[in-house]
Scaffold this active site. Structure first.
Site, PDB file in Angstrom:
ATOM      1  N   GLU A  61      19.646  -5.054  10.774  1.00 43.48           N
ATOM      2  CA  GLU A  61      18.506  -3.977  11.188  1.00 43.48           C
ATOM      3  C   GLU A  61      17.192  -4.356  10.896  1.00 43.48           C
ATOM      4  O   GLU A  61      16.425  -4.135  11.933  1.00 43.48           O
ATOM      5  CB  GLU A  61      18.854  -2.609  10.679  1.00 43.48           C
ATOM      6  CG  GLU A  61      20.242  -2.233  10.902  1.00 43.48           C
ATOM      7  CD  GLU A  61      21.178  -2.506   9.384  1.00 43.48           C
ATOM      8  OE1 GLU A  61      22.208  -2.112   9.633  1.00 43.48           O
ATOM      9  OE2 GLU A  61      20.721  -3.029   8.671  1.00 43.48           O
ATOM     10  N   ASP A  99      25.244   4.028   4.725  1.00 41.95           N
ATOM     11  CA  ASP A  99      25.253   4.279   3.498  1.00 41.95           C
ATOM     12  C   ASP A  99      24.882   5.804   3.304  1.00 41.95           C
ATOM     13  O   ASP A  99      23.696   6.328   3.574  1.00 41.95           O
ATOM     14  CB  ASP A  99      23.923   3.469   2.881  1.00 41.95           C
ATOM     15  CG  ASP A  99      24.193   2.130   2.651  1.00 41.95           C
ATOM     16  OD1 ASP A  99      25.284   1.842   2.808  1.00 41.95           O
ATOM     17  OD2 ASP A  99      23.258   1.350   2.116  1.00 41.95           O
ATOM     18  N   ASP A 119      27.252  -7.236   7.203  1.00 40.32           N
ATOM     19  CA  ASP A 119      26.363  -5.911   6.737  1.00 40.32           C
ATOM     20  C   ASP A 119      24.832  -6.216   7.404  1.00 40.32           C
ATOM     21  O   ASP A 119      24.624  -7.459   7.656  1.00 40.32           O
ATOM     22  CB  ASP A 119      26.315  -5.817   5.358  1.00 40.32           C
ATOM     23  CG  ASP A 119      25.983  -4.470   4.772  1.00 40.32           C
ATOM     24  OD1 ASP A 119      25.347  -3.833   5.457  1.00 40.32           O
ATOM     25  OD2 ASP A 119      26.237  -4.178   3.388  1.00 40.32           O
TER      26      ASP A 119
END
Length: 763
Positions: free
Chosen positions: A418, A482, A415
């Site tokens: 970024e 998400d 995960d």
């Protein structure tokens, strides 16, 4: 980034140097290069050569059908890294220079620089101009924000632009400003987790801008007749990639930047998670796993999300002893149930983690310019960022994961990656912070994937990754991030997947039902069909669970139906995955990718082809109404056998246990004999569905062997139709069957020929 104020003027404070005419050309046949020096004003005499810059353009070819272009102002700037790795191959390049033109040719693709008249550079293939750099196309811009180099490539009438990563807005990029800048922005904004400076157009070519830093695209926006891309600095490098089809473009592009590898067979099954912030322990997880089995829903992978570790200590790679006192025993118990195990990780180390001090002392965390550790409180209190440019840091990080693999973990959800700082930081190897913003995820996912490949073996490594950039397709699988639990978000999620497919990524998944919020049962059930007809399928949420019985009994039935359908399609999906590995063609294919000659499908972003022959149109409404674009021919529903003829739009209504799932005419569709597991010999007992076969149909269908310990070889079936008879020959020693309409005929192992048609059957 825009430099102009309308067509005639520049923005205040902006000056641009454009190539106006060719001053000189030099060809180097040995190096395979063509260098052009372009004056930035018309030269009428010697005096005009003073106090005027030149722009240097260098053309070369790393592979057949690909032309590299370097546009440069000053050549003395320090070369900054990292850079995208581009894999060249042996290529025969020819150059031709005369008074009228200078041409470099690679395969069918040529770049032609006109030496007379207004500035013009044409990229040509198969007798036509694909695109051109026209007057005021290339330029070096001085702005209040610094110096930039840009290029503008012409767009033809009706030409559409696609790609640039996983973007959730309109699938066709025309009219958009797109900044290639990784960000954690969800799925409902212009930001994207996976930014790729590459696009492909309906005109049969692609463009890869080989810069990891911010690349700003103006797609038929600042100049509606052109696609502009710009980067900061004194040079710009890009590649023009020949087709003639979008598939051909992707094949060449992924050959340059890396192809996705084969992923394990078990990864195609259903993944179930704890969800994010829900309260769970082994008892909770076991109730989920056993609940799926009790309801006859096959489950392949169980995923433990963030709170398998202690709060504030992400990542310390240690199971929370308060909820998981016996992790080794627990994992062994789940393995006994036939499950693979995935756990959540990210590349951040919270200050409370015992690993923080160790990593800081050894120089494994990103540093600030004053020598300290870069930290912030967003996500994890006082967290630092693992510096993967330091080989020792990457090895240290991998060692923590290796201990989990030894414990019984099979794969990782990588995960984040970024939110990478660009100011006031220093990377171990001196990498430029601006370039590292997008490139960081490449190093992060590569570190984890390479460990899995080394420990688990070729074909067994798989991630569940959120962030990526160009080349990241080498480290599958990626999921959409998400999203919200709404029909609107379901549609934007699909647009993101279609866009990523046009950017070279072969596998893709998403959170079934949406991540944020509690999905209405109708949303969840519609999303199930979509999710289980994606390359990879995961049930995951944020504050609420996604086990189907949390919604209603019908959700259980829908989950079972589509999970089993997908498992029966593994012989077909496995063959589609071979196209990923060998050609870079994604499993989930936008209409324009699979059917580029059907202009009616160029704008369609609410459906896709799963592999080459199954058209999937998710239903984005509770009442079941759905508009589906049916291409030319008679398409057959895989679910009920009904047919519909195109090309045209058709409105249908479907129950929650259905959706438009149409088989392409002239298809031999292999359906597996099992629907309860991924771990079976996909070719044994396979049924070949003969769907609207054209007279003269002649193909060799390969049913691949599963890689999950079955050990069987591929099976080949030679299928021919002549008149009303279909003849199939094979060297496979397995059982197999033919199905035509509602007739199915089975053949014993070792049968080498089968016939079906008006003459009935014979061996």
């Amino acid at each position: 980034m825009k430099f102009t104020d309308g067509y005639w003027q520049l923005r205040p404070g902006v000056q641009v140097l454009h190539p106006v005419e060719v001053d000189d050309v030099r060809a180097d046949p040995e190096a395979g290069t063509l260098t052009v020096w372009a004056a930035t004003k018309h030269v009428r005499g010697r005096g005009d050569t003073l106090n005027q810059p030149l722009v240097t353009l260098t053309y070369s070819s790393p592979a057949e059908g690909v032309v590299k272009v370097r546009v440069e102002h000053w050549a003395g700037a320090r070369r900054r890294h990292p850079e995208f790795a581009v894999r060249g191959s042996d290529v025969a390049v020819t150059t031709q220079v005369d008074d009228e033109q200078a041409v470099l040719t690679s395969g069918n693709l040529s770049v032609r620089v006109h030496r007379t008249g207004p500035w013009r550079v044409d990229f040509e293939s198969r007798g036509k101009v694909l695109t051109s750099s026209l007057p005021k196309g290339a330029g070096v811009a001085t702005t209040p924000e610094g110096t930039f180099v840009h290029e503008q490539l012409a767009l033809g009438v009706g030409e559409k632009v696609y790609g640039m990563g996983e973007r959730f807005g309109p699938f066709v990029r025309n009219g958009q400003t797109v900044d290639i800048w990784n960000a954690d922005g969800g799925t409902s904004s212009e930001q994207a987790y996976k930014n790729v400076p590459f696009y492909v157009t309906s005109a049969g070519y692609g463009v890869f801008v080989a810069h990891p830093e911010l690349v700003s695209f103006e797609v038929a926006s600042e100049m509606v007749e052109r696609t502009q891309f710009s980067v900061a600095g004194e040079h710009l490098e890009y590649y023009v990639i020949d087709g003639p089809t979008p598939k051909d473009v992707l094949e060449r592009y992924t050959a340059l930047t890396g192809r996705p590898p084969q992923v394990p067979a078990w990864s195609y099954g259903l993944w179930l998670t704890t969800s994010f912030t829900t309260s769970y322990d082994e008892q909770t997880v076991t109730s989920f796993v056993d609940g799926m089995a009790e309801r006859d829903i096959p489950l392949s992978v169980f995923h433990f999300d963030c709170f398998w570790m202690r709060e504030y200590q992400w990542c310390d790679f240690e199971w929370d002893p308060r909820t998981f006192p016996d992790p080794e025993g627990m994992l062994a118990r789940y393995k006994d149930k036939g499950l693979r195990i995935c756990v959540w990780i990210n590349s951040y180390i919270g200050q409370k983690s015992p690993l923080f001090a160790e990593a800081a002392e050894k120089g494994y965390l990103l540093r600030t310019t004053d020598g300290g550790v870069w930290q912030w409180d967003l996500w994890q209190a006082g967290m630092g960022l693992v510096d993967f440019t330091n080989p020792a840091a990457a090895e240290w990080y991998a060692s923590k994961l290796e201990a989990l693999l030894d414990m019984g973990v099979d794969c990782f959800k990588t995960d984040f990656g970024e939110r990478i700082p660009t100011e006031g930081v220093v990377w171990h190897d001196g990498s430029d912070p601006q370039k590292m913003r997008n490139y960081y995820t490449h190093l992060y996912n590569r570190t984890v994937f390479d460990l899995l490949a080394a420990k688990r073996g070729e074909g067994e490594a798989v991630l569940f990754a959120r962030s990526a950039t160009a080349g990241g397709q080498q480290f599958p699988v990626h999921w959409g991030g998400d999203n919200d639990s709404t029909f609107v978000s379901m549609a934007e999620t699909l647009r993101g997947g279609l866009s990523l497919a046009m950017s070279g990524f072969g596998y893709w998944s998403h959170d079934i039902g949406g991540f944020e919020g509690d999905p209405d049962p109708a949303v969840f059930k519609r999303w199930l069909a979509f999710g289980l007809l994606s390359s990879h399928s995961r049930l995951h949420g944020s504050g609420s669970v996604r086990v189907p019985w949390a919604f209603d009994d019908e959700a259980v039935d829908v989950t079972r139906r589509f999970t089993r359908l997908k498992l029966s399609l593994l012989p077909y999906l496995g063959a589609a995955a071979r196209d990923v590995v060998r050609h870079g063609t994604p499993v989930m294919r936008p209409m324009v990718l699979e059917l580029p000659d059907d202009r009616g499908g160029w704008d369609v972003d609410t459906q896709y082809l799963l592999g080459p022959s199954l058209l999937v149109a998710p239903v984005f409404s509770a009442d079941g109404d759905v508009d589906v674009y049916v291409p030319e021919g008679t398409w057959t529903s895989l679910l009920d056998g009904s047919t519909v003829t195109g090309p045209r739009w058709v409105r249908q209504r479907h129950g929650f246990d259905s959706l438009p799932l149409l088989v392409r005419p002239d298809t031999v569709l292999p359906i597996g004999a099992e629907d309860g597991t991924t771990d079976y010999d996909w070719a044994d007992g396979v049924t070949l569905h003969l769907v609207e076969l054209a007279d003269g149909h002649d193909e060799v269908l390969v049913v691949p062997a599963a890689d999950a310990g079955v050990g069987a070889d591929d099976a080949e079936f030679h299928v021919r139709r002549t008149g009303d008879e279909v003849v199939v020959t094979t060297t496979s020693a397995r059982a197999w069957a033919l199905r035509l309409g509602d007739r199915t005929v089975r053949f014993e192992p070792g049968t080498t020929e089968g016939r079906i048609g008006s003459t009935d059957l014979a061996r």
